[in-house]
Design an enzyme around this catalytic site. Sequence first.
Site, short mmCIF file in Angstrom:
data_model
loop_
_atom_site.label_atom_id
_atom_site.label_comp_id
_atom_site.label_asym_id
_atom_site.label_seq_id
_atom_site.Cartn_x
_atom_site.Cartn_y
_atom_site.Cartn_z
N GLN A 76 33.62 47.95 36.67
CA GLN A 76 34.54 47.51 35.96
C GLN A 76 35.15 49.26 35.12
O GLN A 76 35.65 49.86 34.12
CB GLN A 76 34.89 46.38 35.16
CG GLN A 76 35.33 45.93 34.96
CD GLN A 76 35.40 44.16 34.19
OE1 GLN A 76 35.09 44.31 32.73
NE2 GLN A 76 36.51 43.72 34.28
N TYR B 48 39.02 49.57 34.27
CA TYR B 48 38.82 49.22 32.93
C TYR B 48 37.58 49.61 31.86
O TYR B 48 38.60 49.88 30.49
CB TYR B 48 38.72 47.33 32.92
CG TYR B 48 39.22 46.73 32.26
CD1 TYR B 48 40.61 46.33 32.11
CD2 TYR B 48 38.03 45.34 31.57
CE1 TYR B 48 40.57 45.48 31.23
CE2 TYR B 48 38.25 44.94 30.77
CZ TYR B 48 39.35 44.01 30.35
OH TYR B 48 39.04 43.84 28.93
#
Length: 239
Positions: free
Chosen positions: A144, A147
């Site tokens: 991630q 993110y």
Amino acid sequence: MKRRALVTGGTAGIGAAIAEALAHDGVEVIVVDVVPEKVEQYAKDTGRPAYVLDVSDFDKVESTLADIEAKHGHINILINNAGITRDGLVHKMCRRTQWNSVIEVNLSSVFNTVRVLGAGMRERGWGRIVNISSMNGQKGQFGQANYAAAKAGMIGLTKSIALEMASKGVTANCVAPGFILTEMTKAMRPDILEQEAAKIPVGRMGAPEDIAATVAFLSSKAAGFITGQVIAVNGGQYM
Ligand code: NAP
């Protein structure tokens, strides 16, 4: 003073719970979200004003928020909740959009909305901005990077806004949720979700209402001395 809130990504998951909690506290709530059918259904179900808006679109944010304020009055609470994931290992992120879309929707959106609504909050001398970051922005997360970078960026952005607006009666804070059961987490592989849930000291995944209660407090008049903070709501998973 009438409190009037805009909740982005407010038709589902954590955003919908935030809208409910604020409405319960007597706040007039307006929701924006990206899928027209969901927006229409939300407005029908709740009777609250709801508008289609892609928060990553700089120009549309400016024009839509101006229209909303002209129709409903000044917004003095801004909840930046809309977010997406496009997970993958960095060395396998071959498409530029896999990086850019996550940065645009999760981080640039906060700049887009704050620059439009923050000016009025400053002028009128009162406002609350709450940005929904993530535990993974605080600690990083395998798969991630996009993110986590966006959510960590949101923290620096929030602290800067907090400094710029502190003397004008406007607070800006982040809430950093841990694992909360919504469509976003339901999209994860069940075995990974189970592994993550097992790491949570309080022994359960979070509910959208856990986040909503914190956001509602930060949006209240009582929270005026809290600014530039990151409030972790993660069941003790990351301290
Ligand atoms: P969710 O159920 O997917 O809800 C997010 C909402 O934002 C959806 O309605 C989504 O629409 C909307 N949205 C997506 N892109 C948008 C855009 N460009 N413009 C406007 N709206 C947009 O996710 P959630 O779990 O409630 O997450 C809410 C926030 O909490 C996100 O910022 C997320 O990163 C953060 N968070 C969640 C967790 C968790 O465990 N769930 C943990 C940490 C942080 P569509 O889905 O219809 O496209």
